[in-house]
Design a protein around this motif. Structure first.
Motif, PDB file in Angstrom:
ATOM      1  N   LEU A  15       0.876  -1.180   0.000  1.00 42.05           N
ATOM      2  CA  LEU A  15       0.000   0.000   0.000  1.00 42.05           C
ATOM      3  C   LEU A  15       0.907   1.222   0.000  1.00 42.05           C
ATOM      4  O   LEU A  15       1.707   1.406   0.907  1.00 42.05           O
ATOM      5  CB  LEU A  15      -0.924   0.006   1.218  1.00 42.05           C
ATOM      6  CG  LEU A  15      -2.084   1.003   1.142  1.00 42.05           C
ATOM      7  CD1 LEU A  15      -3.019   0.710  -0.034  1.00 42.05           C
ATOM      8  CD2 LEU A  15      -2.882   1.017   2.440  1.00 42.05           C
ATOM      9  N   TYR A  16       0.783   2.040  -1.046  1.00 37.69           N
ATOM     10  CA  TYR A  16       1.728   3.134  -1.245  1.00 37.69           C
ATOM     11  C   TYR A  16       0.998   4.452  -1.494  1.00 37.69           C
ATOM     12  O   TYR A  16      -0.002   4.492  -2.203  1.00 37.69           O
ATOM     13  CB  TYR A  16       2.617   2.863  -2.462  1.00 37.69           C
ATOM     14  CG  TYR A  16       3.337   1.536  -2.420  1.00 37.69           C
ATOM     15  CD1 TYR A  16       4.573   1.409  -1.804  1.00 37.69           C
ATOM     16  CD2 TYR A  16       2.763   0.400  -3.005  1.00 37.69           C
ATOM     17  CE1 TYR A  16       5.229   0.189  -1.762  1.00 37.69           C
ATOM     18  CE2 TYR A  16       3.421  -0.824  -2.968  1.00 37.69           C
ATOM     19  CZ  TYR A  16       4.651  -0.920  -2.343  1.00 37.69           C
ATOM     20  OH  TYR A  16       5.295  -2.125  -2.305  1.00 37.69           O
ATOM     21  N   SER A  17       1.559   5.524  -0.935  1.00 38.36           N
ATOM     22  CA  SER A  17       1.105   6.870  -1.285  1.00 38.36           C
ATOM     23  C   SER A  17       1.915   7.316  -2.505  1.00 38.36           C
ATOM     24  O   SER A  17       2.893   6.674  -2.882  1.00 38.36           O
ATOM     25  CB  SER A  17       1.365   7.827  -0.123  1.00 38.36           C
ATOM     26  OG  SER A  17       2.763   8.016   0.031  1.00 38.36           O
ATOM     27  N   ILE A  18       1.543   8.464  -3.062  1.00 46.78           N
ATOM     28  CA  ILE A  18       2.260   8.970  -4.231  1.00 46.78           C
ATOM     29  C   ILE A  18       3.719   9.269  -3.872  1.00 46.78           C
ATOM     30  O   ILE A  18       4.635   9.047  -4.673  1.00 46.78           O
ATOM     31  CB  ILE A  18       1.553  10.217  -4.842  1.00 46.78           C
ATOM     32  CG1 ILE A  18       2.237  10.690  -6.120  1.00 46.78           C
ATOM     33  CG2 ILE A  18       1.435  11.350  -3.854  1.00 46.78           C
ATOM     34  CD1 ILE A  18       2.213   9.712  -7.255  1.00 46.78           C
ATOM     35  N   ALA A  19       3.970   9.750  -2.645  1.00 48.46           N
ATOM     36  CA  ALA A  19       5.358  10.049  -2.222  1.00 48.46           C
ATOM     37  C   ALA A  19       6.181   8.765  -2.177  1.00 48.46           C
ATOM     38  O   ALA A  19       7.339   8.737  -2.605  1.00 48.46           O
ATOM     39  CB  ALA A  19       5.351  10.733  -0.862  1.00 48.46           C
ATOM     40  N   ASP A  20       5.579   7.683  -1.665  1.00 50.01           N
ATOM     41  CA  ASP A  20       6.274   6.383  -1.626  1.00 50.01           C
ATOM     42  C   ASP A  20       6.653   5.950  -3.040  1.00 50.01           C
ATOM     43  O   ASP A  20       7.753   5.456  -3.283  1.00 50.01           O
ATOM     44  CB  ASP A  20       5.367   5.275  -1.055  1.00 50.01           C
ATOM     45  CG  ASP A  20       4.918   5.538   0.369  1.00 50.01           C
ATOM     46  OD1 ASP A  20       5.681   6.172   1.111  1.00 50.01           O
ATOM     47  OD2 ASP A  20       3.808   5.092   0.727  1.00 50.01           O
ATOM     48  N   VAL A  21       5.695   6.118  -3.952  1.00 49.36           N
ATOM     49  CA  VAL A  21       5.871   5.603  -5.319  1.00 49.36           C
ATOM     50  C   VAL A  21       7.098   6.219  -5.981  1.00 49.36           C
ATOM     51  O   VAL A  21       7.879   5.530  -6.628  1.00 49.36           O
ATOM     52  CB  VAL A  21       4.603   5.855  -6.168  1.00 49.36           C
ATOM     53  CG1 VAL A  21       4.858   5.516  -7.623  1.00 49.36           C
ATOM     54  CG2 VAL A  21       3.441   5.028  -5.639  1.00 49.36           C
ATOM     55  N   GLU A  22       7.290   7.534  -5.799  1.00 51.22           N
ATOM     56  CA  GLU A  22       8.430   8.213  -6.450  1.00 51.22           C
ATOM     57  C   GLU A  22       9.757   7.601  -6.011  1.00 51.22           C
ATOM     58  O   GLU A  22      10.640   7.352  -6.832  1.00 51.22           O
ATOM     59  CB  GLU A  22       8.401   9.710  -6.129  1.00 51.22           C
ATOM     60  CG  GLU A  22       7.203  10.403  -6.775  1.00 51.22           C
ATOM     61  CD  GLU A  22       7.470  11.854  -7.130  1.00 51.22           C
ATOM     62  OE1 GLU A  22       8.581  12.161  -7.604  1.00 51.22           O
ATOM     63  OE2 GLU A  22       6.564  12.677  -6.935  1.00 51.22           O
ATOM     64  N   ASN A  23       9.890   7.339  -4.710  1.00 51.77           N
ATOM     65  CA  ASN A  23      11.138   6.744  -4.196  1.00 51.77           C
ATOM     66  C   ASN A  23      11.324   5.326  -4.708  1.00 51.77           C
ATOM     67  O   ASN A  23      12.414   4.923  -5.105  1.00 51.77           O
ATOM     68  CB  ASN A  23      11.131   6.731  -2.659  1.00 51.77           C
ATOM     69  CG  ASN A  23      11.155   8.136  -2.092  1.00 51.77           C
ATOM     70  OD1 ASN A  23      11.707   9.033  -2.702  1.00 51.77           O
ATOM     71  ND2 ASN A  23      10.536   8.322  -0.943  1.00 51.77           N
ATOM     72  N   VAL A  24      10.223   4.569  -4.678  1.00 48.53           N
ATOM     73  CA  VAL A  24      10.271   3.160  -5.065  1.00 48.53           C
ATOM     74  C   VAL A  24      10.649   3.015  -6.540  1.00 48.53           C
ATOM     75  O   VAL A  24      11.485   2.184  -6.895  1.00 48.53           O
ATOM     76  CB  VAL A  24       8.905   2.492  -4.761  1.00 48.53           C
ATOM     77  CG1 VAL A  24       8.777   1.154  -5.443  1.00 48.53           C
ATOM     78  CG2 VAL A  24       8.726   2.324  -3.256  1.00 48.53           C
ATOM     79  N   ILE A  25      10.055   3.839  -7.391  1.00 46.07           N
ATOM     80  CA  ILE A  25      10.334   3.765  -8.836  1.00 46.07           C
ATOM     81  C   ILE A  25      11.812   4.030  -9.115  1.00 46.07           C
ATOM     82  O   ILE A  25      12.440   3.359  -9.936  1.00 46.07           O
ATOM     83  CB  ILE A  25       9.441   4.772  -9.609  1.00 46.07           C
ATOM     84  CG1 ILE A  25       7.977   4.338  -9.570  1.00 46.07           C
ATOM     85  CG2 ILE A  25       9.915   4.921 -11.046  1.00 46.07           C
ATOM     86  CD1 ILE A  25       7.652   3.058 -10.274  1.00 46.07           C
ATOM     87  N   SER A  26      12.396   5.004  -8.421  1.00 46.95           N
ATOM     88  CA  SER A  26      13.823   5.300  -8.620  1.00 46.95           C
ATOM     89  C   SER A  26      14.685   4.117  -8.183  1.00 46.95           C
ATOM     90  O   SER A  26      15.674   3.780  -8.843  1.00 46.95           O
ATOM     91  CB  SER A  26      14.220   6.553  -7.832  1.00 46.95           C
ATOM     92  OG  SER A  26      13.543   7.673  -8.357  1.00 46.95           O
TER      93      SER A  26
END
Length: 265
Positions: free
Chosen positions: A225-236
């Protein structure tokens, strides 16, 4: 350690970035707000609205004696957008958003376009969360124009691709009859999974393979379960992992063909 290399050319044929919503965005089934559409139009100017039917089978769970099944049909819209030369595609549905890039420029450009659009979504649907993140790079190392004579597939590909990935080719009893050579590795890193597929898929399958094309397909994904802020870090992070697997898969002779340049990517 990750080797950051930049190349004059690459063999990428598909780059896919996908987010699945944790809860269906019901509004998107019938409407996509103009604020979102105007951001999309900056990067994907060709819209294509596609209607599709969603069928749901509902059982009479309240009455166990009844064995009736009801089929509920719902018309929903899939929102497709394309780059001006159809070199890339964006799809938004009530369940997910994804970008498919056929002509990849850089990770920074992909990230900016994707998060500008996702940011516009989040601004309207403020409580939106994501339960699956996936980033996939498909490289087709296409050396069809290479006129070097080859003794066999094993010696040919071992010049360019990590020998651990080509060693199975030395097991062939008849090199001329090989029609496909594909393997996969799956890794569980705890926070995310990686599926790495490699080999010769052969566009003329099941005929014997004649083409000098080797696939390196790296898919990094996770469920949570991810917020948009989490997603940016994870994608990188996923990008760095995929880059590492690619760099470890190839040899300097292939880097020479791609043309190493200074700087990242």
């Amino acid at each position: 350690e990750i080797i950051y290399m930049a190349y004059k050319m690459d063999y990428l044929t598909d780059v896919i970035l996908r987010l699945d919503f944790s809860v269906n965005c019901e509004d998107i089934k019938t409407e996509l707000k103009t604020d979102i559409q105007s951001v999309i139009a900056n990067y994907f100017p060709i819209p294509e609205k596609r209607s599709t039917e969603l069928q749901q089978v509902i059982s009479s769970a309240n009455d166990p004696d009844k064995k009736e099944l009801t089929i509920k049909t719902e018309k929903i819209i899939e929102w497709h957008y394309f780059g001006k030369n159809r070199e890339k595609e964006l799809v938004i549905t009530s369940n997910y958003i994804y970008i498919l890039i056929k002509k990849y420029n850089s990770f920074d450009i992909l990230k900016k376009e994707f998060f500008d659009i996702v940011g516009a979504l989040v601004k309207i649907y403020t409580d939106i969360k994501f339960n699956r993140i996936g980033l996939r790079y498909i490289d087709q190392v296409d050396l069809i124009n290479d006129k070097t004579s080859r003794k066999n597939w094993h010696t040919y590909w071992s010049k360019y691709i990590n020998s651990n990935l080509t060693s199975g080719l030395s097991f062939l009893d008849d090199d001329q009859k090989m029609s496909r050579y594909l393997s996969s590795i799956e890794m569980n890193y705890g926070d995310f999974m990686l599926r790495f597929q490699y080999g010769i898929s052969n566009p003329d399958y099941p005929a014997p393979n004649k083409k000098q094309i080797f696939i390196l397909d790296t898919d990094v994904y996770s469920v949570g379960l991810y917020s948009i802020a989490d997603v940016e870090n994870v994608i990188s992070q996923y990008h760095n992992v995929a880059k590492d697997w690619f760099e470890r898969s190839i040899k300097d002779s292939l880097r020479g063909k791609m043309g190493v340049v200074d700087g990242n990517e």
